[in-house]
Design a protein around this motif. Structure first.
Motif, PDB file in Angstrom:
ATOM      1  N   VAL A 185      76.397 -49.415 -81.302  1.00  0.00           N
ATOM      2  CA  VAL A 185      75.900 -50.803 -82.334  1.00  0.00           C
ATOM      3  C   VAL A 185      76.148 -51.622 -81.054  1.00  0.00           C
ATOM      4  O   VAL A 185      77.023 -51.448 -80.260  1.00  0.00           O
ATOM      5  CB  VAL A 185      76.725 -50.947 -83.270  1.00  0.00           C
ATOM      6  N   SER A 186      75.913 -52.697 -80.514  1.00  0.00           N
ATOM      7  CA  SER A 186      76.224 -53.312 -80.142  1.00  0.00           C
ATOM      8  C   SER A 186      75.515 -54.606 -80.592  1.00  0.00           C
ATOM      9  O   SER A 186      74.966 -54.722 -81.229  1.00  0.00           O
ATOM     10  CB  SER A 186      74.675 -53.260 -78.676  1.00  0.00           C
ATOM     11  N   PHE A 187      76.856 -55.460 -79.986  1.00  0.00           N
ATOM     12  CA  PHE A 187      76.255 -57.177 -80.626  1.00  0.00           C
ATOM     13  C   PHE A 187      76.271 -58.347 -79.120  1.00  0.00           C
ATOM     14  O   PHE A 187      77.694 -58.250 -78.155  1.00  0.00           O
ATOM     15  CB  PHE A 187      77.531 -57.141 -81.097  1.00  0.00           C
ATOM     16  N   ARG A 188      75.280 -59.255 -78.903  1.00  0.00           N
ATOM     17  CA  ARG A 188      75.386 -59.961 -78.323  1.00  0.00           C
ATOM     18  C   ARG A 188      75.993 -61.238 -78.849  1.00  0.00           C
ATOM     19  O   ARG A 188      75.902 -61.703 -80.150  1.00  0.00           O
ATOM     20  CB  ARG A 188      74.115 -60.178 -77.872  1.00  0.00           C
ATOM     21  N   LEU A 189      77.427 -61.842 -77.871  1.00  0.00           N
ATOM     22  CA  LEU A 189      77.296 -62.559 -78.939  1.00  0.00           C
ATOM     23  C   LEU A 189      77.502 -63.864 -78.211  1.00  0.00           C
ATOM     24  O   LEU A 189      76.996 -63.974 -76.828  1.00  0.00           O
ATOM     25  CB  LEU A 189      79.010 -63.349 -78.683  1.00  0.00           C
ATOM     26  N   VAL A 190      77.741 -65.430 -78.650  1.00  0.00           N
ATOM     27  CA  VAL A 190      77.501 -66.093 -78.277  1.00  0.00           C
ATOM     28  C   VAL A 190      78.436 -67.034 -77.927  1.00  0.00           C
ATOM     29  O   VAL A 190      79.190 -66.797 -79.403  1.00  0.00           O
ATOM     30  CB  VAL A 190      76.375 -67.508 -79.299  1.00  0.00           C
ATOM     31  N   GLY A 191      78.447 -68.718 -77.687  1.00  0.00           N
ATOM     32  CA  GLY A 191      79.353 -69.367 -77.767  1.00  0.00           C
ATOM     33  C   GLY A 191      80.851 -68.972 -77.954  1.00  0.00           C
ATOM     34  O   GLY A 191      81.139 -68.809 -76.627  1.00  0.00           O
ATOM     35  N   LEU A 241      75.307 -68.138 -71.715  1.00  0.00           N
ATOM     36  CA  LEU A 241      75.005 -66.140 -71.324  1.00  0.00           C
ATOM     37  C   LEU A 241      75.432 -65.885 -72.610  1.00  0.00           C
ATOM     38  O   LEU A 241      76.663 -65.993 -73.207  1.00  0.00           O
ATOM     39  CB  LEU A 241      75.281 -65.471 -70.239  1.00  0.00           C
ATOM     40  N   ARG A 242      75.147 -64.717 -72.730  1.00  0.00           N
ATOM     41  CA  ARG A 242      74.997 -64.334 -74.188  1.00  0.00           C
ATOM     42  C   ARG A 242      76.463 -63.041 -73.399  1.00  0.00           C
ATOM     43  O   ARG A 242      75.851 -62.268 -72.877  1.00  0.00           O
ATOM     44  CB  ARG A 242      74.206 -62.640 -75.230  1.00  0.00           C
ATOM     45  N   GLY A 243      77.629 -63.039 -74.443  1.00  0.00           N
ATOM     46  CA  GLY A 243      78.349 -62.044 -73.654  1.00  0.00           C
ATOM     47  C   GLY A 243      78.209 -60.527 -74.876  1.00  0.00           C
ATOM     48  O   GLY A 243      76.935 -60.665 -75.299  1.00  0.00           O
ATOM     49  N   LEU A 244      79.173 -59.868 -74.704  1.00  0.00           N
ATOM     50  CA  LEU A 244      78.613 -58.310 -75.985  1.00  0.00           C
ATOM     51  C   LEU A 244      79.552 -57.362 -76.272  1.00  0.00           C
ATOM     52  O   LEU A 244      80.819 -57.730 -75.749  1.00  0.00           O
ATOM     53  CB  LEU A 244      78.137 -57.111 -74.550  1.00  0.00           C
ATOM     54  N   VAL A 245      79.980 -56.937 -77.067  1.00  0.00           N
ATOM     55  CA  VAL A 245      80.836 -55.912 -78.284  1.00  0.00           C
ATOM     56  C   VAL A 245      80.051 -54.995 -78.135  1.00  0.00           C
ATOM     57  O   VAL A 245      78.731 -54.896 -78.816  1.00  0.00           O
ATOM     58  CB  VAL A 245      81.365 -56.218 -79.668  1.00  0.00           C
ATOM     59  N   GLY A 246      80.064 -52.682 -77.558  1.00  0.00           N
ATOM     60  CA  GLY A 246      79.503 -51.788 -77.563  1.00  0.00           C
ATOM     61  C   GLY A 246      80.519 -50.996 -78.503  1.00  0.00           C
ATOM     62  O   GLY A 246      81.144 -51.012 -77.754  1.00  0.00           O
ATOM     63  N   GLU A 247      80.109 -50.817 -79.625  1.00  0.00           N
ATOM     64  CA  GLU A 247      80.901 -50.271 -80.433  1.00  0.00           C
ATOM     65  C   GLU A 247      80.020 -48.121 -80.260  1.00  0.00           C
ATOM     66  O   GLU A 247      78.459 -48.731 -80.828  1.00  0.00           O
ATOM     67  CB  GLU A 247      81.010 -50.386 -81.722  1.00  0.00           C
ATOM     68  N   GLU A 248      80.350 -47.316 -80.425  1.00  0.00           N
ATOM     69  CA  GLU A 248      79.594 -45.784 -80.897  1.00  0.00           C
ATOM     70  C   GLU A 248      80.745 -45.455 -82.355  1.00  0.00           C
ATOM     71  O   GLU A 248      82.217 -45.512 -82.566  1.00  0.00           O
ATOM     72  CB  GLU A 248      80.144 -45.014 -79.663  1.00  0.00           C
ATOM     73  N   GLY A 253      83.051 -54.684 -73.787  1.00  0.00           N
ATOM     74  CA  GLY A 253      83.563 -56.682 -74.597  1.00  0.00           C
ATOM     75  C   GLY A 253      83.898 -57.469 -73.627  1.00  0.00           C
ATOM     76  O   GLY A 253      84.631 -57.079 -72.769  1.00  0.00           O
ATOM     77  N   SER A 254      82.868 -58.446 -73.878  1.00  0.00           N
ATOM     78  CA  SER A 254      82.529 -59.046 -73.213  1.00  0.00           C
ATOM     79  C   SER A 254      82.454 -60.268 -73.730  1.00  0.00           C
ATOM     80  O   SER A 254      81.509 -60.425 -74.407  1.00  0.00           O
ATOM     81  CB  SER A 254      81.860 -59.094 -71.668  1.00  0.00           C
ATOM     82  N   ARG A 286      71.904 -67.297 -80.153  1.00  0.00           N
ATOM     83  CA  ARG A 286      71.474 -66.965 -81.500  1.00  0.00           C
ATOM     84  C   ARG A 286      72.878 -65.349 -81.133  1.00  0.00           C
ATOM     85  O   ARG A 286      71.628 -64.417 -80.376  1.00  0.00           O
ATOM     86  CB  ARG A 286      71.195 -66.670 -82.613  1.00  0.00           C
ATOM     87  N   PRO A 287      73.861 -65.120 -82.119  1.00  0.00           N
ATOM     88  CA  PRO A 287      74.090 -63.685 -81.472  1.00  0.00           C
ATOM     89  C   PRO A 287      73.673 -63.213 -82.441  1.00  0.00           C
ATOM     90  O   PRO A 287      72.624 -62.993 -83.357  1.00  0.00           O
ATOM     91  CB  PRO A 287      75.502 -63.723 -82.269  1.00  0.00           C
ATOM     92  N   THR A 288      73.530 -61.061 -82.030  1.00  0.00           N
ATOM     93  CA  THR A 288      72.755 -60.222 -82.553  1.00  0.00           C
ATOM     94  C   THR A 288      74.278 -59.058 -82.958  1.00  0.00           C
ATOM     95  O   THR A 288      75.075 -58.789 -82.433  1.00  0.00           O
ATOM     96  CB  THR A 288      71.708 -60.105 -81.735  1.00  0.00           C
ATOM     97  N   CYS A 289      72.965 -58.477 -84.050  1.00  0.00           N
ATOM     98  CA  CYS A 289      73.521 -57.115 -84.010  1.00  0.00           C
ATOM     99  C   CYS A 289      72.348 -56.052 -83.509  1.00  0.00           C
ATOM    100  O   CYS A 289      71.735 -56.104 -84.967  1.00  0.00           O
ATOM    101  CB  CYS A 289      73.911 -56.873 -85.768  1.00  0.00           C
ATOM    102  N   GLU A 290      72.811 -54.878 -83.468  1.00  0.00           N
ATOM    103  CA  GLU A 290      71.397 -54.035 -83.067  1.00  0.00           C
ATOM    104  C   GLU A 290      72.671 -52.760 -82.869  1.00  0.00           C
ATOM    105  O   GLU A 290      73.805 -52.584 -82.138  1.00  0.00           O
ATOM    106  CB  GLU A 290      70.864 -54.278 -81.163  1.00  0.00           C
ATOM    107  N   VAL A 291      71.040 -51.744 -83.203  1.00  0.00           N
ATOM    108  CA  VAL A 291      71.613 -49.946 -83.504  1.00  0.00           C
ATOM    109  C   VAL A 291      70.411 -49.415 -82.334  1.00  0.00           C
ATOM    110  O   VAL A 291      69.766 -49.859 -81.586  1.00  0.00           O
ATOM    111  CB  VAL A 291      71.094 -49.762 -84.759  1.00  0.00           C
ATOM    112  N   ASN A 292      71.420 -49.483 -81.558  1.00  0.00           N
ATOM    113  CA  ASN A 292      70.868 -48.968 -80.014  1.00  0.00           C
ATOM    114  C   ASN A 292      70.648 -47.388 -79.759  1.00  0.00           C
ATOM    115  O   ASN A 292      70.138 -46.915 -79.076  1.00  0.00           O
ATOM    116  CB  ASN A 292      71.876 -48.888 -78.780  1.00  0.00           C
ATOM    117  N   GLY A 293      71.079 -46.746 -81.012  1.00  0.00           N
ATOM    118  CA  GLY A 293      70.881 -45.476 -80.489  1.00  0.00           C
ATOM    119  C   GLY A 293      71.937 -44.753 -82.062  1.00  0.00           C
ATOM    120  O   GLY A 293      72.997 -44.949 -82.358  1.00  0.00           O
TER     121      GLY A 293
END
Length: 463
Positions: free
Chosen positions: A333-339, A203-210, A371-372, A304-311
């Protein structure tokens, strides 16, 4: 291994009664997010306690600041039998818009769709009452045949999963010793298709930033100041465009620390699933993968990890045209994390990168949005290996080990707070319409889900 035929036969003979018990649970309107249904949530918890007690569990209601937890324990066939914690949730989503339901959402029934396919209709049938009852009914079949369970079993059913689980972490912290087991079993996921069971190992983790970039002390006339004054929208878009290179890799320092390559045998298994870029992206009107080059869509979305602009916003966005240089520009901006990626380190690396790109006479502020860490069950875990073999014995196709692009918070809580890995096995299908009108659960999912848990229980008990 003990002959499972008598237990499986009992599960088959019990099916009508098992359905009746599921119907009784579905009829209870346990909508956790609406205070009007507080009594119904209590009624669902009480019904589960009585049902578990009926098959020999020491079951009780545990009050919280919100809706109650149900905790139940059952001894194993031997004192040293392996110990598992089974988790599910008895609360459901609201039914709105009610006018789109074909039938009363709390009047479950079996509907024949033709071609031999029958489904159980009603709110919560797939998420998560039908799923949790597959395990309860597997335990019932075992008890009726052998009088005992081969495993030590603890059950935790919560009543707030659909409303953010505000009471869960405090409850886990206060009851950690009682709930801790060798592993957790979570039945809130799905199959790959109607004949192919799946185990979610990642399950991918998550970091969210504004982020908010500020420049001048007010919006400026672009004719008077254009070319001389810093434009925060330019600054922001430069920052965002620099987050990925031409190959799709994220450029933040240390971003890939803790990211491991997926084993080749697991990727080879994914390749047999028939998920191409064309058929995956085609459903949303796209065809070209946008992430790291040279990787399949399943690898990109599962491993794989990601970086996405959500707004992104700033300046004048109303009707017509206004020639201004905005004073501020913002993005989420959000990042999906792995490993083993560390959410805190990812956040700090991102902030350091942004600060390095902001001019000295401008400023930036950050707002954290959760963040998780990622969750990864070892692909060669004995628990996973045993469960995969057990599922493969039950279904038409061998079980597949998959990843999940999103997150299930409880799995992280079990790992962090109780030190347990989780085995994620579920029998939902992509067309179950969870959270939507006309939710359903395939009758085959319910029936063979019970049989699957019979096999998994036996497999996990084997030495």
């Amino acid at each position: 291994m003990t002959d499972l035929s008598p237990v499986l036969d009992r599960a088959d003979r019990n099916l009508d009664d098992s359905l009746d018990r599921l119907f009784r649970l579905v009829r209870i309107k346990s909508i956790s997010t609406d205070p009007a249904y507080k009594a119904d949530c209590r009624a669902a918890a009480e019904w589960l306690v009585a049902t578990l007690a009926d098959i020999g569990f020491d079951a009780s209601i545990r009050d919280t600041a919100g809706h109650a937890m149900v905790v139940a324990h059952h001894a194993g066939a031997t004192d040293d039998a392996p110990h598992v914690l089974f988790y599910g949730h008895y609360d459901v989503q609201p039914v709105d818009p009610i006018e789109l339901w074909e039938n009363d959402p709390f009047a479950p029934s079996v509907k024949d769709l033709g071609n031999g396919r029958k489904v159980i209709t009603g709110r919560g049938t797939a998420d998560d009452k039908g799923q949790l009852m597959t395990f309860v009914e597997a335990c019932r079949a075992y008890k009726e045949v052998h009088g005992s369970l081969p495993l030590r079993v603890t059950i935790l059913f919560e009543g707030e999963e659909e409303s953010g689980s505000p009471s869960l972490k405090p409850f886990l912290e206060a009851n950690a010793e009682e709930l801790r087991a060798s592993c957790a079993l979570v039945c809130d996921t799905g199959m790959w298709d109607g004949d192919t069971p799946a185990i979610a190992a990642a399950l991918r983790g998550l970091v969210g930033e504004e982020i908010i970039i500020s420049a001048a002390d007010r919006d400026l006339h672009s004719g008077l100041f254009g070319g001389a004054a810093a434009n925060p929208i330019h600054i922001l878009t430069d920052i965002l465009s620099g987050l990925r290179d031409e190959t799709g890799r994220i450029t933040l320092e240390g971003f890939y620390d803790g990211v491991e390559e997926t084993p080749s045998n697991i990727k080879a298994g994914w390749e047999t699933l028939g998920r191409s870029a064309e058929n995956f992206l085609g459903d949303v009107g796209l065809s070209i993968p946008a992430g790291e080059k040279g990787r399949s869509v399943l690898e990109l979305t599962w491993a794989r990890p990601t970086c996405e602009v959500n707004g992104i916003w700033g300046g004048y966005t109303g009707e017509g045209f206004k020639t201004v240089i905005a004073a501020k520009a913002s993005a989420k901006v959000s990042f999906r994390l792995v490993g083993q990626q560390d959410p805190a380190k990812i956040r700090e690396s991102f902030r350091a990168y942004v600060r390095s790109r902001v001019p000295a006479d401008c400023s930036v502020e950050f707002h954290e949005h959760g963040g998780s860490p990622a969750i990864q069950l070892s692909y060669d875990s004995p628990v996973l290996t045993k469960a995969k073999a057990a599922l493969s014995d039950e279904w038409a196709n061998p079980a597949v080990v998959i990843g999940m692009g999103g997150s299930i918070p409880i799995v992280g809580d079990f790992q962090k707070m109780l030190g347990m890995e989780s085995l994620l096995v579920g029998f939902g299908l992509v067309d179950d319409r969870i959270h939507s009108p006309n939710e359903k659960y395939d009758l085959k999912s319910f029936h063979k889900g019970i049989r699957s848990w019979v096999r998994i229980i036996a497999a996990l008990a084997a030495r």
